[in-house]
Scaffold this active site. Sequence first.
Site, PDB file in Angstrom:
ATOM      1  N   CYS A  84       0.812  -1.211   0.000  1.00  0.00           N
ATOM      2  CA  CYS A  84       0.000   0.000   0.000  1.00  0.00           C
ATOM      3  C   CYS A  84       0.846   1.262   0.000  1.00  0.00           C
ATOM      4  O   CYS A  84       2.001   1.250   0.395  1.00  0.00           O
ATOM      5  CB  CYS A  84      -0.856   0.057   1.271  1.00  0.00           C
ATOM      6  SG  CYS A  84      -2.178  -1.137   1.293  1.00  0.00           S
ATOM      7  N   CYS A  96      -3.000   4.854   2.575  1.00  0.00           N
ATOM      8  CA  CYS A  96      -4.108   3.922   2.312  1.00  0.00           C
ATOM      9  C   CYS A  96      -5.085   3.890   3.490  1.00  0.00           C
ATOM     10  O   CYS A  96      -4.687   3.858   4.656  1.00  0.00           O
ATOM     11  CB  CYS A  96      -3.594   2.507   2.055  1.00  0.00           C
ATOM     12  SG  CYS A  96      -4.932   1.367   1.639  1.00  0.00           S
ATOM     13  N   CYS A 149      -2.497  -3.087  -4.017  1.00  0.00           N
ATOM     14  CA  CYS A 149      -3.695  -2.885  -3.196  1.00  0.00           C
ATOM     15  C   CYS A 149      -4.810  -2.342  -4.078  1.00  0.00           C
ATOM     16  O   CYS A 149      -4.599  -1.410  -4.845  1.00  0.00           O
ATOM     17  CB  CYS A 149      -3.406  -1.898  -2.073  1.00  0.00           C
ATOM     18  SG  CYS A 149      -4.884  -1.424  -1.153  1.00  0.00           S
ATOM     19  N   CYS A 183      -5.960   1.518  -2.346  1.00  0.00           N
ATOM     20  CA  CYS A 183      -5.194   2.743  -2.622  1.00  0.00           C
ATOM     21  C   CYS A 183      -4.552   2.700  -4.002  1.00  0.00           C
ATOM     22  O   CYS A 183      -3.854   3.623  -4.394  1.00  0.00           O
ATOM     23  CB  CYS A 183      -4.157   2.997  -1.528  1.00  0.00           C
ATOM     24  SG  CYS A 183      -2.894   1.720  -1.416  1.00  0.00           S
TER      25      CYS A 183
HETATM   26 ZN   LIG Z   1      -3.829   0.090   0.157  1.00  0.00          ZN
END
Ligand SMILES: [Zn+2]
Length: 348
Positions: free
Chosen positions: A36, A40, A67, A70
Amino acid sequence: MDFYQSDTQRLKAIQERDPKADGRFVYGVLTTGIFCYPSCASRTAKPENMRYFDSTDEALSAGFRYCKRCRTDLQPLSDRQRHLVVQACRLIGNDEKIMRVDALAQTLGVSRFHLQKLFKEYVGVNPKTYMQAVRMHCLHRSLDSHSTITEAILDAGYDSLSGFYSDVHKRLGINASAWRKGFNTMDMRYGFAQSPVGLMVVAQTDVGVCAVLFGESREQLIEELTTRFPKAQLLFDEQNLSLHLQAIIKHLHEPSKCNDIPLDIQGTAFQERVWQALRQIPCGSTASYAEVAKAINQPKAARAVAKACSSNPIAVLIPCHRVVKGNGELSGYRWGVERKRALLDSEQ
Ligand SMILES: [Zn+2]
Protein backbone atom coordinates in the site's frame (compact mmCIF):
# COMPACT_ATOMS: atom_id res chain seq x y z
CA MET A 1 14.35 15.10 0.18
CA ASP A 2 15.38 12.78 2.97
CA PHE A 3 12.09 12.44 4.76
CA TYR A 4 10.59 9.03 5.46
CA GLN A 5 13.96 7.27 5.42
CA SER A 6 13.86 5.69 8.86
CA ASP A 7 11.43 2.97 9.89
CA THR A 8 10.14 5.19 12.70
CA GLN A 9 9.29 8.01 10.29
CA ARG A 10 7.69 5.56 7.92
CA LEU A 11 5.55 3.93 10.58
CA LYS A 12 4.43 7.34 11.81
CA ALA A 13 3.46 8.36 8.24
CA ILE A 14 1.39 5.18 7.87
CA GLN A 15 -0.32 5.65 11.22
CA GLU A 16 -1.16 9.25 10.32
CA ARG A 17 -2.12 8.28 6.74
CA ASP A 18 0.12 11.11 5.58
CA PRO A 19 -0.59 11.74 1.85
CA LYS A 20 2.74 13.60 1.52
CA ALA A 21 4.51 10.29 2.08
CA ASP A 22 2.81 8.72 -0.96
CA GLY A 23 5.37 8.20 -3.72
CA ARG A 24 8.23 8.20 -1.17
CA PHE A 25 7.86 4.59 -0.13
CA VAL A 26 5.31 1.76 -0.01
CA TYR A 27 4.71 -0.89 2.63
CA GLY A 28 3.78 -4.54 2.30
CA VAL A 29 1.73 -6.42 4.87
CA LEU A 30 2.95 -9.97 5.47
CA THR A 31 -0.44 -11.30 6.61
CA THR A 32 -2.28 -10.17 3.45
CA GLY A 33 0.54 -10.16 0.89
CA ILE A 34 -0.60 -6.73 -0.33
CA PHE A 35 1.36 -3.49 -0.54
CA CYS A 36 0.00 0.00 0.00
CA TYR A 37 0.79 3.68 -0.17
CA PRO A 38 1.26 5.23 3.29
CA SER A 39 -2.08 7.06 3.10
CA CYS A 40 -4.11 3.92 2.31
CA ALA A 41 -7.41 3.94 4.17
CA SER A 42 -7.26 0.23 4.95
CA ARG A 43 -6.90 -0.91 8.56
CA THR A 44 -3.39 -0.34 9.86
CA ALA A 45 -1.49 -3.62 10.20
CA LYS A 46 0.72 -4.53 13.12
CA PRO A 47 4.13 -2.90 12.74
CA GLU A 48 5.91 -6.26 13.01
CA ASN A 49 3.98 -7.46 9.94
CA MET A 50 4.99 -4.49 7.79
CA ARG A 51 7.84 -4.38 5.32
CA TYR A 52 9.00 -1.11 3.78
CA PHE A 53 10.08 -0.66 0.16
CA ASP A 54 11.53 2.32 -1.67
CA SER A 55 9.53 1.59 -4.80
CA THR A 56 6.54 -0.36 -6.06
CA ASP A 57 8.95 -2.41 -8.20
CA GLU A 58 10.76 -3.60 -5.08
CA ALA A 59 7.50 -4.54 -3.38
CA LEU A 60 6.45 -6.48 -6.48
CA SER A 61 9.70 -8.39 -6.73
CA ALA A 62 9.40 -9.28 -3.04
CA GLY A 63 6.14 -11.00 -3.99
CA PHE A 64 3.58 -8.48 -2.73
CA ARG A 65 0.47 -7.67 -4.75
CA TYR A 66 -1.11 -4.28 -5.60
CA CYS A 67 -3.70 -2.88 -3.20
CA LYS A 68 -7.12 -2.49 -4.80
CA ARG A 69 -8.05 0.23 -2.34
CA CYS A 70 -5.19 2.74 -2.62
CA ARG A 71 -4.37 1.51 -6.14
CA THR A 72 -0.63 0.99 -5.88
CA ASP A 73 -0.84 -0.06 -9.54
CA LEU A 74 -1.28 3.66 -10.33
CA GLN A 75 0.57 6.83 -9.41
CA PRO A 76 -0.30 8.09 -5.91
CA LEU A 77 -3.81 9.49 -5.85
CA SER A 78 -2.81 13.03 -4.85
CA ASP A 79 -0.44 13.24 -7.86
CA ARG A 80 -3.13 12.04 -10.22
CA GLN A 81 -5.70 14.46 -8.82
CA ARG A 82 -3.44 17.48 -8.82
CA HIS A 83 -2.35 16.67 -12.34
CA LEU A 84 -5.94 16.51 -13.53
CA VAL A 85 -6.69 19.92 -12.02
CA VAL A 86 -3.56 21.46 -13.53
CA GLN A 87 -4.61 20.04 -16.92
CA ALA A 88 -8.09 21.51 -16.46
CA CYS A 89 -6.61 24.94 -15.69
CA ARG A 90 -4.38 24.72 -18.74
CA LEU A 91 -7.28 23.83 -21.01
CA ILE A 92 -9.33 26.70 -19.63
CA GLY A 93 -6.45 29.07 -20.21
CA ASN A 94 -5.49 27.85 -23.66
CA ASP A 95 -8.53 26.61 -25.45
CA GLU A 96 -11.19 29.20 -26.19
CA LYS A 97 -13.55 26.50 -27.42
CA ILE A 98 -13.84 25.12 -23.91
CA MET A 99 -16.51 27.35 -22.48
CA ARG A 100 -18.49 24.75 -20.61
CA VAL A 101 -17.67 22.46 -17.73
CA ASP A 102 -19.22 19.49 -19.60
CA ALA A 103 -16.84 19.97 -22.52
CA LEU A 104 -13.90 20.27 -20.15
CA ALA A 105 -14.81 17.07 -18.30
CA GLN A 106 -15.27 15.24 -21.60
CA THR A 107 -11.89 16.35 -22.89
CA LEU A 108 -10.23 15.14 -19.71
CA GLY A 109 -12.13 11.86 -19.76
CA VAL A 110 -13.76 12.23 -16.33
CA SER A 111 -17.29 12.92 -15.15
CA ARG A 112 -18.46 16.47 -14.64
CA PHE A 113 -19.19 15.67 -11.01
CA HIS A 114 -15.71 14.30 -10.35
CA LEU A 115 -14.05 17.26 -12.04
CA GLN A 116 -16.11 19.77 -10.08
CA LYS A 117 -15.36 18.10 -6.79
CA LEU A 118 -11.59 17.92 -7.36
CA PHE A 119 -11.41 21.40 -8.82
CA LYS A 120 -13.19 22.86 -5.82
CA GLU A 121 -10.90 20.95 -3.50
CA TYR A 122 -7.65 22.07 -5.12
CA VAL A 123 -8.50 25.52 -6.50
CA GLY A 124 -11.06 26.60 -3.93
CA VAL A 125 -13.75 27.62 -6.42
CA ASN A 126 -15.65 25.61 -9.01
CA PRO A 127 -14.42 25.38 -12.62
CA LYS A 128 -17.15 27.71 -13.89
CA THR A 129 -16.00 30.50 -11.60
CA TYR A 130 -12.44 29.90 -12.61
CA MET A 131 -13.42 30.09 -16.29
CA GLN A 132 -15.13 33.42 -15.64
CA ALA A 133 -12.05 34.72 -13.86
CA VAL A 134 -9.79 33.71 -16.74
CA ARG A 135 -12.15 35.26 -19.31
CA MET A 136 -12.33 38.47 -17.34
CA HIS A 137 -8.61 38.57 -16.99
CA CYS A 138 -8.24 38.13 -20.75
CA LEU A 139 -10.69 40.96 -21.35
CA HIS A 140 -9.21 43.40 -18.93
CA ARG A 141 -5.61 42.36 -18.73
CA SER A 142 -5.41 43.67 -15.21
CA LEU A 143 -5.17 41.50 -12.18
CA ASP A 144 -5.84 44.24 -9.69
CA SER A 145 -9.02 45.62 -11.07
CA HIS A 146 -11.58 45.37 -8.29
CA SER A 147 -14.34 46.28 -10.67
CA THR A 148 -14.02 43.04 -12.64
CA ILE A 149 -14.10 40.52 -9.82
CA THR A 150 -17.00 38.12 -9.89
CA GLU A 151 -19.46 37.63 -7.08
CA ALA A 152 -18.38 34.02 -6.81
CA ILE A 153 -14.77 34.93 -6.10
CA LEU A 154 -15.89 37.51 -3.56
CA ASP A 155 -18.05 34.85 -1.98
CA ALA A 156 -15.05 32.55 -1.75
CA GLY A 157 -13.42 35.16 0.46
CA TYR A 158 -11.11 36.98 -1.95
CA ASP A 159 -11.21 40.73 -2.36
CA SER A 160 -9.19 40.86 -5.56
CA LEU A 161 -8.49 38.76 -8.60
CA SER A 162 -4.76 38.92 -7.86
CA GLY A 163 -5.33 37.55 -4.37
CA PHE A 164 -7.33 34.74 -5.90
CA TYR A 165 -4.65 33.88 -8.46
CA SER A 166 -1.77 33.93 -6.01
CA ASP A 167 -3.66 31.64 -3.67
CA VAL A 168 -4.51 29.23 -6.49
CA HIS A 169 -0.91 29.05 -7.61
CA LYS A 170 0.22 28.25 -4.08
CA ARG A 171 -2.39 25.53 -3.76
CA LEU A 172 -1.28 23.89 -6.97
CA GLY A 173 2.41 24.65 -6.55
CA ILE A 174 2.70 26.68 -9.73
CA ASN A 175 4.54 29.93 -10.33
CA ALA A 176 2.26 32.97 -10.29
CA SER A 177 3.53 34.27 -13.62
CA ALA A 178 2.26 31.13 -15.32
CA TRP A 179 -1.22 31.94 -14.07
CA ARG A 180 -1.00 35.57 -15.05
CA LYS A 181 -0.19 34.52 -18.56
CA GLY A 182 -3.13 32.12 -18.46
CA PHE A 183 -0.78 29.36 -19.62
CA ASN A 184 -0.68 30.93 -23.05
CA THR A 185 3.02 31.05 -22.62
CA MET A 186 4.88 29.04 -20.08
CA ASP A 187 8.39 29.35 -18.79
CA MET A 188 10.42 26.26 -19.47
CA ARG A 189 13.92 25.79 -18.13
CA TYR A 190 16.28 23.40 -19.81
CA GLY A 191 19.76 21.97 -19.49
CA PHE A 192 21.98 19.32 -21.05
CA ALA A 193 23.87 16.31 -19.73
CA GLN A 194 25.86 13.41 -21.15
CA SER A 195 23.93 10.26 -20.32
CA PRO A 196 24.92 6.60 -20.75
CA VAL A 197 22.85 6.66 -23.97
CA GLY A 198 24.13 9.94 -25.37
CA LEU A 199 23.47 13.66 -25.18
CA MET A 200 20.28 14.44 -23.30
CA VAL A 201 18.22 17.59 -22.81
CA VAL A 202 15.88 17.91 -19.83
CA ALA A 203 13.23 20.63 -19.64
CA GLN A 204 10.98 21.52 -16.75
CA THR A 205 8.08 23.82 -15.97
CA ASP A 206 6.97 24.90 -12.52
CA VAL A 207 4.98 21.68 -12.33
CA GLY A 208 7.77 19.24 -13.12
CA VAL A 209 9.91 17.69 -15.83
CA CYS A 210 8.10 18.01 -19.18
CA ALA A 211 10.76 16.72 -21.57
CA VAL A 212 13.66 14.29 -21.64
CA LEU A 213 15.02 13.97 -25.18
CA PHE A 214 18.13 12.39 -26.68
CA GLY A 215 20.00 13.70 -29.68
CA GLU A 216 23.27 14.28 -31.45
CA SER A 217 23.74 18.01 -30.86
CA ARG A 218 22.51 20.79 -28.60
CA GLU A 219 21.14 22.72 -31.60
CA GLN A 220 19.07 19.75 -32.70
CA LEU A 221 17.67 19.25 -29.19
CA ILE A 222 16.72 22.91 -28.79
CA GLU A 223 14.98 22.77 -32.14
CA GLU A 224 13.03 19.73 -31.03
CA LEU A 225 11.99 21.46 -27.79
CA THR A 226 10.79 24.49 -29.77
CA THR A 227 8.78 22.29 -32.13
CA ARG A 228 7.21 20.28 -29.33
CA PHE A 229 6.41 23.25 -27.09
CA PRO A 230 5.76 26.17 -29.45
CA LYS A 231 4.24 28.32 -26.71
CA ALA A 232 7.04 27.87 -24.21
CA GLN A 233 9.59 30.49 -23.36
CA LEU A 234 12.80 28.51 -23.19
CA LEU A 235 15.39 29.52 -20.62
CA PHE A 236 18.77 27.83 -20.44
CA ASP A 237 19.23 27.15 -16.73
CA GLU A 238 21.44 24.20 -15.87
CA GLN A 239 21.90 25.40 -12.32
CA ASN A 240 18.21 25.08 -11.47
CA LEU A 241 18.01 21.80 -13.33
CA SER A 242 21.08 20.19 -11.86
CA LEU A 243 19.12 18.16 -9.29
CA HIS A 244 16.82 16.70 -11.91
CA LEU A 245 19.67 16.13 -14.37
CA GLN A 246 21.59 14.20 -11.72
CA ALA A 247 18.49 12.28 -10.64
CA ILE A 248 17.81 11.19 -14.24
CA ILE A 249 21.42 10.12 -14.81
CA LYS A 250 21.26 8.18 -11.55
CA HIS A 251 18.00 6.61 -12.70
CA LEU A 252 19.65 5.56 -15.98
CA HIS A 253 22.39 3.82 -14.00
CA GLU A 254 20.01 2.21 -11.52
CA PRO A 255 16.64 1.94 -13.26
CA SER A 256 15.10 -0.31 -10.65
CA LYS A 257 15.53 2.26 -7.85
CA CYS A 258 12.56 4.43 -7.00
CA ASN A 259 12.69 7.93 -8.41
CA ASP A 260 10.34 10.66 -7.31
CA ILE A 261 11.11 13.14 -10.06
CA PRO A 262 7.92 15.19 -10.51
CA LEU A 263 6.58 15.14 -14.07
CA ASP A 264 4.55 17.65 -16.04
CA ILE A 265 2.89 15.41 -18.60
CA GLN A 266 1.42 17.40 -21.47
CA GLY A 267 -0.54 15.63 -24.16
CA THR A 268 -4.03 14.88 -25.37
CA ALA A 269 -6.30 12.95 -23.02
CA PHE A 270 -5.62 9.75 -24.97
CA GLN A 271 -1.84 10.24 -25.02
CA GLU A 272 -1.80 10.89 -21.30
CA ARG A 273 -3.73 7.70 -20.60
CA VAL A 274 -1.23 5.73 -22.66
CA TRP A 275 1.73 7.44 -21.00
CA GLN A 276 0.33 6.80 -17.53
CA ALA A 277 -0.13 3.13 -18.48
CA LEU A 278 3.50 2.95 -19.62
CA ARG A 279 4.57 4.12 -16.19
CA GLN A 280 2.97 0.99 -14.74
CA ILE A 281 5.23 -1.39 -16.70
CA PRO A 282 7.75 -2.48 -14.06
CA CYS A 283 11.46 -2.07 -14.59
CA GLY A 284 12.94 -5.18 -16.20
CA SER A 285 9.78 -6.22 -18.05
CA THR A 286 8.16 -5.27 -21.34
CA ALA A 287 4.63 -5.06 -22.71
CA SER A 288 3.24 -5.20 -26.23
CA TYR A 289 1.23 -2.41 -27.85
CA ALA A 290 -1.85 -4.62 -27.64
CA GLU A 291 -1.30 -5.18 -23.92
CA VAL A 292 -1.05 -1.44 -23.29
CA ALA A 293 -4.21 -0.91 -25.37
CA LYS A 294 -5.96 -3.46 -23.19
CA ALA A 295 -4.67 -1.79 -20.04
CA ILE A 296 -6.38 1.47 -20.99
CA ASN A 297 -9.59 -0.39 -21.90
CA GLN A 298 -9.26 0.26 -25.63
CA PRO A 299 -8.18 -3.18 -26.88
CA LYS A 300 -8.59 -2.17 -30.53
CA ALA A 301 -6.36 0.88 -30.25
CA ALA A 302 -2.95 -0.82 -30.53
CA ARG A 303 -1.92 1.36 -33.49
CA ALA A 304 -2.96 4.55 -31.74
CA VAL A 305 -1.01 3.33 -28.70
CA ALA A 306 2.09 2.86 -30.88
CA LYS A 307 1.68 6.40 -32.14
CA ALA A 308 1.30 7.79 -28.61
CA CYS A 309 4.46 5.89 -27.59
CA SER A 310 6.46 7.44 -30.40
CA SER A 311 5.30 10.94 -29.45
CA ASN A 312 6.25 10.54 -25.78
CA PRO A 313 8.20 13.69 -24.79
CA ILE A 314 9.62 12.32 -21.53
CA ALA A 315 12.02 9.51 -22.48
CA VAL A 316 12.97 6.96 -19.81
CA LEU A 317 10.79 8.46 -17.03
CA ILE A 318 7.77 7.51 -19.14
CA PRO A 319 9.30 4.19 -20.20
CA CYS A 320 8.06 3.88 -23.79
CA HIS A 321 11.20 1.81 -24.41
CA ARG A 322 9.49 -1.03 -22.49
CA VAL A 323 6.90 -1.47 -25.24
CA VAL A 324 7.81 -4.11 -27.83
CA LYS A 325 6.12 -6.08 -30.61
CA GLY A 326 3.64 -8.83 -29.79
CA ASN A 327 6.28 -11.50 -30.54
CA GLY A 328 8.74 -9.86 -28.15
CA GLU A 329 10.91 -8.38 -30.92
CA LEU A 330 12.15 -4.84 -30.46
CA SER A 331 10.05 -2.46 -32.51
CA GLY A 332 11.07 1.06 -33.43
CA TYR A 333 12.06 3.70 -30.91
CA ARG A 334 11.80 7.43 -31.30
CA TRP A 335 15.47 7.71 -30.26
CA GLY A 336 16.78 4.72 -32.23
CA VAL A 337 16.59 0.96 -31.70
CA GLU A 338 20.18 0.87 -30.40
CA ARG A 339 19.23 3.14 -27.52
CA LYS A 340 16.14 1.07 -26.84
CA ARG A 341 18.24 -2.09 -26.63
CA ALA A 342 20.77 -0.40 -24.33
CA LEU A 343 18.00 0.86 -22.02
CA LEU A 344 16.33 -2.56 -21.82
CA ASP A 345 19.69 -4.31 -21.27
CA SER A 346 20.51 -1.98 -18.39
CA GLU A 347 17.27 -3.02 -16.69
CA GLN A 348 18.10 -6.72 -16.72
ZN1 LIG B 1 -3.83 0.09 0.16
